[in-house]
Design a protein around this motif. Structure first.
Motif, PDB file in Angstrom:
ATOM      1  N   GLY A   8       0.727  -0.993   0.034  1.00  0.00           N
ATOM      2  CA  GLY A   8       0.057   0.066   0.004  1.00  0.00           C
ATOM      3  C   GLY A   8       0.861   1.383   0.039  1.00  0.00           C
ATOM      4  O   GLY A   8       1.991   1.247  -0.549  1.00  0.00           O
ATOM      5  N   LEU A  14      -0.001  -4.784   3.343  1.00  0.00           N
ATOM      6  CA  LEU A  14      -1.481  -4.889   3.902  1.00  0.00           C
ATOM      7  C   LEU A  14      -1.682  -6.345   3.998  1.00  0.00           C
ATOM      8  O   LEU A  14      -1.564  -6.921   3.017  1.00  0.00           O
ATOM      9  N   LEU A  59      -6.438  -2.909   8.039  1.00  0.00           N
ATOM     10  CA  LEU A  59      -6.087  -1.556   7.773  1.00  0.00           C
ATOM     11  C   LEU A  59      -4.669  -1.531   8.258  1.00  0.00           C
ATOM     12  O   LEU A  59      -4.202  -2.185   9.110  1.00  0.00           O
ATOM     13  N   ARG A  60      -3.780  -0.595   7.777  1.00  0.00           N
ATOM     14  CA  ARG A  60      -2.593  -0.351   8.393  1.00  0.00           C
ATOM     15  C   ARG A  60      -2.417  -0.081   9.961  1.00  0.00           C
ATOM     16  O   ARG A  60      -3.577   0.765  10.233  1.00  0.00           O
ATOM     17  N   SER A  65      -1.488  -6.786   9.260  1.00  0.00           N
ATOM     18  CA  SER A  65      -1.048  -5.646   8.343  1.00  0.00           C
ATOM     19  C   SER A  65       0.231  -5.026   9.225  1.00  0.00           C
ATOM     20  O   SER A  65       0.334  -5.272  10.490  1.00  0.00           O
ATOM     21  N   TRP A  80      -4.038   6.492   3.174  1.00  0.00           N
ATOM     22  CA  TRP A  80      -5.029   5.733   3.151  1.00  0.00           C
ATOM     23  C   TRP A  80      -5.721   5.346   1.795  1.00  0.00           C
ATOM     24  O   TRP A  80      -6.111   4.430   1.552  1.00  0.00           O
ATOM     25  N   GLU A  82      -4.009   5.410  -1.184  1.00  0.00           N
ATOM     26  CA  GLU A  82      -3.221   4.520  -1.857  1.00  0.00           C
ATOM     27  C   GLU A  82      -3.300   3.246  -1.426  1.00  0.00           C
ATOM     28  O   GLU A  82      -3.548   2.314  -2.082  1.00  0.00           O
ATOM     29  N   ASP A  83      -3.902   2.832  -0.064  1.00  0.00           N
ATOM     30  CA  ASP A  83      -3.873   1.630   0.412  1.00  0.00           C
ATOM     31  C   ASP A  83      -5.077   1.028  -0.435  1.00  0.00           C
ATOM     32  O   ASP A  83      -5.127  -0.150  -0.905  1.00  0.00           O
ATOM     33  N   TYR A 111     -10.130   7.824  -0.066  1.00  0.00           N
ATOM     34  CA  TYR A 111      -9.900   7.345  -1.356  1.00  0.00           C
ATOM     35  C   TYR A 111     -10.793   8.183  -2.415  1.00  0.00           C
ATOM     36  O   TYR A 111     -10.050   8.492  -3.519  1.00  0.00           O
TER      37      TYR A 111
END
Length: 299
Positions: A8, A14, A59-60, A65, A80, A82-83, A111
């Motif tokens: 990510g 992730l 999530l990160r 992750s 976030w 980009e994840d 996003y």
């Protein structure tokens, strides 16, 4: 079930899992603050997997992750964004329906602000939070969160445990089965307190993003939610021109846990309708292009 390692934002790894039919329309489940993919068990172990490609991530900073402790890994909205973009791209999900619970609403808006809706078929905000500032505290975000946040983000482990127990208990209107409640405490405690704090070190206003949405939106909101208050749901509905409300009586912050049969049925219908709408639009596109030869689109 398949397990993926997706790279990510800023190269962070992730943990992502998927179930169901690889060639079916996809649904991406985005969990909330201090949770992980396990909170969606009643969805990925349901009949949804017979009709859809179901993808749930940690999530990160959460679950399995990568979880660096420095705050800058969690305070930048672009990371976030980009994840989620990486998951859609690296897993070739096409145009998924995004399902965001609680803090997942912030991430969906991150996003959308960065990437728009070109790769999104629809959005389900599940007690989704979209505003985080001082004015939201007590008006949009309630005591089910505020009463426990200091203990959950502090350095004292006994204080963390007490706060998380009370937070999980307050997330539902009715008492969860003991095994589900115990597992929920585990997935919350797996997140370091520093990361829980870093997730809140942001000021977020997504009103402009929501007002510009043209894809279908479903707002699933418990009427007894004391974490993300029903007022947040009404705020979101007032802003989103394509939004439909689903209010859950005698339900708190987790309708997907408290009333999974209804939740899964509604999500299935919503995702099918969103996919049908997109398929119809795609079929109509050639005739629109033929009407615009001067723009070089006819070929």
């Amino acid at each position: 079930m398949k397990v993926h390692n997706v790279i990510g934002g800023a190269g962070l790894r992730l943990h992502v899992r998927e179930w169901g039919k690889e060639d079916a329309p996809s649904i991406v489940f985005i969990h909330g603050w201090s949770q992980n993919h396990l909170c969606w068990k009643n969805q990925y172990e349901s009949m949804l997997a017979a009709d859809f490609r179901l993808v749930a991530l940690d999530l990160r900073g959460h679950g399995m992750s990568d979880a660096p402790l420095e705050a800058e890994h969690y305070t930048q909205p672009q990371l976030w964004a980009e994840d989620i973009a990486a998951i859609i791209d690296q897993l070739n999900l096409g145009r998924p329906v995004l399902v965001g619970s609680s803090y997942g609403g912030f991430i969906i808006c991150d996003y959308l602000r960065a990437h728009g809706t070109a790769h999104v078929e629809g959005i389900n905000f599940v007690a989704g939070a979209t505003t985080l500032n001082k004015a939201a505290l007590g008006t949009l975000i309630g005591p089910g969160f505020l009463d426990h946040v200091i203990g959950a983000t502090g350095e004292d482990l006994p204080g963390n445990i007490e706060a998380i127990r009370n937070f999980v208990r307050g997330c539902t209107y009715s008492q969860l089965p003991s095994d589900v409640f115990e597992t929920a405490i585990c997935w919350n405690m797996a997140v370091p307190a520093k990361i829980r704090a870093a997730l809140l070190a942001r000021e977020i206003d997504s009103d402009d993003v929501l007002a510009a949405l043209t894809v279908p939106v479903l707002v699933s909101q418990g009427q007894e939610d004391t974490v993300v208050l029903p007022a947040m749901g009404r705020h979101l509905l007032a802003l989103c021109p394509e939004a439909t409300a689903s209010w859950y009586p005698e339900t708190g912050h987790a309708p997907f846990l408290e009333n999974p049969t209804r939740f899964n049925n509604e999500l299935s219908h919503f995702a099918r309708d969103a996919h049908s709408r997109e398929t119809t639009a795609a079929r109509e596109l050639p005739s629109r292009r033929d009407d615009l030869p001067g723009l070089g689109l006819a070929g």
